[in-house]
Design a protein around this motif. Structure first.
Motif, PDB file in Angstrom:
ATOM      1  N   SER A 272      45.042 -13.970  55.755  1.00  0.00           N
ATOM      2  CA  SER A 272      45.147 -13.498  54.372  1.00  0.00           C
ATOM      3  C   SER A 272      44.094 -14.173  53.514  1.00  0.00           C
ATOM      4  CB  SER A 272      46.537 -13.805  53.794  1.00  0.00           C
ATOM      5  OG  SER A 272      46.515 -13.643  52.390  1.00  0.00           O
ATOM      6  N   LYS A 273      43.162 -13.357  53.028  1.00  0.00           N
ATOM      7  CA  LYS A 273      42.106 -13.918  52.174  1.00  0.00           C
ATOM      8  C   LYS A 273      42.690 -14.375  50.841  1.00  0.00           C
ATOM      9  CE  LYS A 273      38.116 -11.616  54.255  1.00  0.00           C
ATOM     10  NZ  LYS A 273      37.417 -12.696  54.936  1.00  0.00           N
ATOM     11  N   ALA A 274      43.753 -13.689  50.373  1.00  0.00           N
ATOM     12  CA  ALA A 274      44.392 -14.118  49.120  1.00  0.00           C
ATOM     13  C   ALA A 274      45.001 -15.508  49.318  1.00  0.00           C
ATOM     14  CB  ALA A 274      45.460 -13.113  48.698  1.00  0.00           C
TER      15      ALA A 274
ATOM     16  N   LEU B 154      34.099  -7.297  46.997  1.00  0.00           N
ATOM     17  CA  LEU B 154      35.507  -6.901  47.202  1.00  0.00           C
ATOM     18  C   LEU B 154      35.893  -7.216  48.634  1.00  0.00           C
ATOM     19  CD1 LEU B 154      35.566  -3.261  45.692  1.00  0.00           C
ATOM     20  CD2 LEU B 154      35.557  -5.446  44.489  1.00  0.00           C
ATOM     21  N   LYS B 155      37.073  -7.806  48.813  1.00  0.00           N
ATOM     22  CA  LYS B 155      37.524  -8.145  50.167  1.00  0.00           C
ATOM     23  C   LYS B 155      38.949  -7.684  50.392  1.00  0.00           C
ATOM     24  CE  LYS B 155      34.597 -12.224  50.527  1.00  0.00           C
ATOM     25  NZ  LYS B 155      34.438 -13.627  50.933  1.00  0.00           N
ATOM     26  N   ALA B 156      39.155  -6.955  51.486  1.00  0.00           N
ATOM     27  CA  ALA B 156      40.527  -6.622  51.878  1.00  0.00           C
ATOM     28  C   ALA B 156      41.215  -7.922  52.255  1.00  0.00           C
ATOM     29  CB  ALA B 156      40.499  -5.663  53.069  1.00  0.00           C
TER      30      ALA B 156
ATOM     31  N   ILE C 207      38.779  -9.895  44.535  1.00  0.00           N
ATOM     32  CA  ILE C 207      37.485  -9.546  43.923  1.00  0.00           C
ATOM     33  C   ILE C 207      36.821 -10.857  43.556  1.00  0.00           C
ATOM     34  CG2 ILE C 207      36.300  -8.340  42.046  1.00  0.00           C
ATOM     35  CD1 ILE C 207      38.478  -6.337  41.930  1.00  0.00           C
ATOM     36  N   GLU C 208      35.642 -11.121  44.115  1.00  0.00           N
ATOM     37  CA  GLU C 208      35.047 -12.429  43.837  1.00  0.00           C
ATOM     38  C   GLU C 208      33.588 -12.364  43.432  1.00  0.00           C
ATOM     39  OE1 GLU C 208      35.731 -14.853  47.387  1.00  0.00           O
ATOM     40  OE2 GLU C 208      33.706 -14.439  48.071  1.00  0.00           O
ATOM     41  N   GLU C 209      33.178 -13.447  42.835  1.00  0.00           N
ATOM     42  CA  GLU C 209      31.814 -13.650  42.351  1.00  0.00           C
ATOM     43  C   GLU C 209      30.831 -13.514  43.522  1.00  0.00           C
ATOM     44  OE1 GLU C 209      29.539 -17.842  41.220  1.00  0.00           O
ATOM     45  OE2 GLU C 209      31.640 -17.793  41.779  1.00  0.00           O
ATOM     46  N   PHE C 210      29.692 -12.886  43.262  1.00  0.00           N
ATOM     47  CA  PHE C 210      28.633 -12.737  44.270  1.00  0.00           C
ATOM     48  C   PHE C 210      27.809 -14.023  44.294  1.00  0.00           C
ATOM     49  CE2 PHE C 210      24.177 -11.508  45.143  1.00  0.00           C
ATOM     50  CZ  PHE C 210      24.335 -10.990  46.418  1.00  0.00           C
ATOM     51  N   MET C 211      27.621 -14.564  45.496  1.00  0.00           N
ATOM     52  CA  MET C 211      26.853 -15.811  45.618  1.00  0.00           C
ATOM     53  C   MET C 211      25.584 -15.533  46.427  1.00  0.00           C
ATOM     54  SD  MET C 211      29.856 -18.563  46.518  1.00  0.00           S
ATOM     55  CE  MET C 211      30.370 -17.861  48.073  1.00  0.00           C
ATOM     56  N   THR C 212      24.604 -16.409  46.293  1.00  0.00           N
ATOM     57  CA  THR C 212      23.397 -16.275  47.123  1.00  0.00           C
ATOM     58  C   THR C 212      23.049 -17.622  47.746  1.00  0.00           C
ATOM     59  OG1 THR C 212      22.023 -16.671  45.192  1.00  0.00           O
ATOM     60  CG2 THR C 212      22.332 -14.376  45.822  1.00  0.00           C
TER      61      THR C 212
ATOM     62  N   PRO D  59      21.477 -19.474  51.864  1.00  0.00           N
ATOM     63  CA  PRO D  59      21.649 -19.347  53.309  1.00  0.00           C
ATOM     64  C   PRO D  59      23.108 -19.563  53.695  1.00  0.00           C
ATOM     65  CG  PRO D  59      20.140 -21.174  52.753  1.00  0.00           C
ATOM     66  CD  PRO D  59      20.689 -20.647  51.470  1.00  0.00           C
ATOM     67  N   GLU D  60      23.518 -18.903  54.780  1.00  0.00           N
ATOM     68  CA  GLU D  60      24.889 -19.087  55.264  1.00  0.00           C
ATOM     69  C   GLU D  60      24.887 -20.032  56.454  1.00  0.00           C
ATOM     70  OE1 GLU D  60      27.175 -15.498  55.845  1.00  0.00           O
ATOM     71  OE2 GLU D  60      25.999 -14.497  54.279  1.00  0.00           O
ATOM     72  N   ALA D  61      25.968 -20.747  56.637  1.00  0.00           N
ATOM     73  CA  ALA D  61      26.118 -21.582  57.836  1.00  0.00           C
ATOM     74  C   ALA D  61      27.564 -21.502  58.284  1.00  0.00           C
ATOM     75  CB  ALA D  61      25.741 -23.020  57.540  1.00  0.00           C
TER      76      ALA D  61
ATOM     77  N   HIS E 252      23.997 -13.593  62.361  1.00  0.00           N
ATOM     78  CA  HIS E 252      23.260 -12.495  61.718  1.00  0.00           C
ATOM     79  C   HIS E 252      24.176 -11.286  61.801  1.00  0.00           C
ATOM     80  CE1 HIS E 252      20.220 -15.356  62.945  1.00  0.00           C
ATOM     81  NE2 HIS E 252      19.300 -14.741  62.251  1.00  0.00           N
ATOM     82  N   LYS E 253      24.827 -10.961  60.675  1.00  0.00           N
ATOM     83  CA  LYS E 253      25.890  -9.949  60.737  1.00  0.00           C
ATOM     84  C   LYS E 253      25.398  -8.511  60.652  1.00  0.00           C
ATOM     85  CE  LYS E 253      30.029 -12.465  59.467  1.00  0.00           C
ATOM     86  NZ  LYS E 253      29.867 -13.685  58.671  1.00  0.00           N
ATOM     87  N   ARG E 254      24.230  -8.307  60.007  1.00  0.00           N
ATOM     88  CA  ARG E 254      23.768  -6.922  59.830  1.00  0.00           C
ATOM     89  C   ARG E 254      23.130  -6.393  61.107  1.00  0.00           C
ATOM     90  NH1 ARG E 254      23.545  -4.732  54.744  1.00  0.00           N
ATOM     91  NH2 ARG E 254      24.580  -6.098  53.266  1.00  0.00           N
TER      92      ARG E 254
ATOM     93  N   LEU F  79      32.817 -19.372  52.050  1.00  0.00           N
ATOM     94  CA  LEU F  79      32.848 -17.906  52.031  1.00  0.00           C
ATOM     95  C   LEU F  79      34.154 -17.423  52.640  1.00  0.00           C
ATOM     96  CD1 LEU F  79      29.415 -16.770  53.469  1.00  0.00           C
ATOM     97  CD2 LEU F  79      30.331 -16.129  51.237  1.00  0.00           C
ATOM     98  N   GLU F  80      34.518 -18.051  53.752  1.00  0.00           N
ATOM     99  CA  GLU F  80      35.727 -17.629  54.457  1.00  0.00           C
ATOM    100  C   GLU F  80      36.146 -18.713  55.433  1.00  0.00           C
ATOM    101  OE1 GLU F  80      35.376 -14.681  57.506  1.00  0.00           O
ATOM    102  OE2 GLU F  80      33.419 -15.392  58.147  1.00  0.00           O
ATOM    103  N   TYR F  81      37.428 -18.664  55.805  1.00  0.00           N
ATOM    104  CA  TYR F  81      37.915 -19.476  56.913  1.00  0.00           C
ATOM    105  C   TYR F  81      38.315 -18.523  58.036  1.00  0.00           C
ATOM    106  CZ  TYR F  81      39.010 -23.348  53.598  1.00  0.00           C
ATOM    107  OH  TYR F  81      38.977 -24.345  52.668  1.00  0.00           O
TER     108      TYR F  81
END
Ligand code: AMP
Ligand code: GLY
Length: 425
Positions: free
Chosen positions: A102-104, A142-144, A184-189, A191-193, A213-215, A282-284
């Motif tokens: 659950s992201k919430a 936006l995240k489900a 709904i969260e703020e857009f960040m910029t 590098p990701e790790a 590399h997700k894309r 960003l996420e767990y």
């Protein structure tokens, strides 16, 4: 000891390869496994969500340790089922796996315990979400709330896109019940790790860093995928950043989960964005990353079974985690068209060229053994990992190794790990 691994992807193949190196292990089972894992383990035809059948099997065979690779069974409570039957199992219980499920939940946890993350609001009512968007700053994310195969995240550049996103997630239910609540969260910029950490409920031991590399396409273009390639370590993740994360993110997350009565045992995957204001979560995830495991585990010096047992026994502080002073790159070979439409059943050749080559691995994801040989059986087919003294050498080795493997409609990104050139040259 006998070990059972639950899952069937490249990640589980990498886990199996590490387990196979353990001096304590004489037999590995994998449920359900794949054609590559079958070379290291006996694959058994039990699905990852068949908890009772998995536990029956572990009991019957006298399995001493079960390792859960995938998120769905963890979030569904497979560890609780094993524990209730007195079986040793590595992974978080249901009440702790919710940190991924659950992201919430995870956003509220971070807010309550002051763990750095993007600012956000949660919504169960689409009207309220739409009203909020009218004055929110764009771009926005936006995240489900629930599990959505890593695809329930929409980056919206304009208000128009964001409105359409709310419709996709909450009204059209593109990800089913996962969209009953959204963040709904703020857009960040930045590098990701990804930092994967062993956890014993109290102590946390972060592993070496990696970047995914997700894309689907070069230059981070195209659709989001399960992951097209990884490198480790990330040169963006400096010692200074590591120290900050240890003090402000990793240990505080362990302490927060304990304070909530949700002791976290297993792998905590912390997805970070290294923003100008500092690292933010960003996420767990509650498990190894795929394909992060494919570059992190080959570099780990410890006996993985010993580390996992220390986690289960609450003795992780007695383990000195060590990684090789080198680098690894994993390039995913996919079926052309992934993540949308693609064909399966293409014969794969060249796999035998990897046998006995030190520092090279082919981790199977979507493959199947047939009378014609091993054939493609999914979007992500194989992960080719190579080590090198540094990232440049590892990348060169990995891309050269991809040339050894052939199948019709083979597709890969050609720029895995390229972003680091700017800072290591
Ligand atoms: P997640 O599953 O939450 O990690 O999101 C998937 C991907 O979406 C991340 O790896 C990021 O590339 C991107 N993303 C998620 N949240 C944000 C954010 N707040 N700002 C910018 N990009 C994000
Ligand atoms: N590679 C990202 C994940 O496993 O979620």
């Amino acid at each position: 000891m006998k070990v059972l691994i639950v899952g069937s992807g490249g990640r589980e193949h990498a886990i199996a390869a590490s387990v196979a190196k353990s001096s304590q292990v004489d037999k590995i089972y994998c449920a359900p496994g794949n054609a590559g894992i079958a070379e290291l383990a006996e694959c058994v035809d039990i699905g990852a969500m068949e908890f009772d059948r998995l536990a029956d099997f572990a009991q019957e065979k006298g399995v001493g340790l079960t390792i859960i690779g995938m998120d769905d069974p963890l979030v569904g409570g497979v560890v609780d089922v094993f524990e209730s039957r007195g079986l040793r199992v590595f992974g978080p219980r249901k009440n702790a796996a919710i940190i991924e499920g659950s992201k919430a939940f995870s956003k509220n946890l971070m807010k309550k315990y002051n763990i750095p993350t993007a600012s956000y609001e949660t919504f169960t009512d689409p009207e309220k979400a739409l009203a909020y968007l009218e004055t929110a700053k764009m771009p926005i994310v936006l995240k489900a709330d629930g599990l959505a195969l890593g695809k329930g995240v929409l980056i919206c550049r304009t208000r128009e896109e964001a409105r359409a996103g709310v419709k996709t997630l909450m009204l059209d239910k593109a990800f089913g019940d996962a969209g009953n609540e959204i963040v709904i969260e703020e857009f960040m910029t930045g590098p990701e790790a990804s930092v994967l950490c062993y956890c014993d409920g109290t102590h946390i031991a972060p592993m070496t860093s990696a970047q995914d590399h997700k894309r689907a396409k070069d230059g981070d273009q195209g659709l989001n995928t399960g992951g097209m390639g990884t490198f480790s370590p990330s040169p963006f993740y400096t010692d200074e950043i590591r120290k900050f994360c240890e003090e402000k993110i990793y240990q505080p997350t362990m302490d927060a989960m304990k304070a909530e009565g949700r002791d976290f045992v297993g792998i905590l995957f912390v997805g970070l964005m290294l923003t100008e204001e500092g690292p933010k979560v960003l996420e767990y995830n509650a498990r190894f990353g795929d394909p992060e495991a494919q570059v992190v585990l080959p570099r780990m010096k410890n006996d993985i079974v010993e580390v996992m047992e220390a986690c289960i026994d609450g003795k992780l502080d007695e383990i000195d985690l060590q990684f090789e002073d080198n680098a690894a790159v994993c390039v995913v070979l996919a079926s052309d068209g992934y993540p949308e439409h693609y064909e399966k059943g293409k014969v794969i050749t060249g796999l035998e060229d990897f046998k006995g080559r030190e520092g090279y691995y082919v981790f199977h994801a979507g493959t199947k053994r047939t009378e014609q040989g091993i054939v493609t059986n999914g979007g992500r087919v194989l992960g080719v990992t190579a080590k090198g003294r540094d990232l440049k050498e590892a990348r060169k080795n990995a891309y050269e190794a991809t040339e050894l493997i052939h199948f019709e409609n083979k597709y890969m990104r050609t720029d895995i790990g390229k972003s680091v050139d700017a800072i290591i040259n």
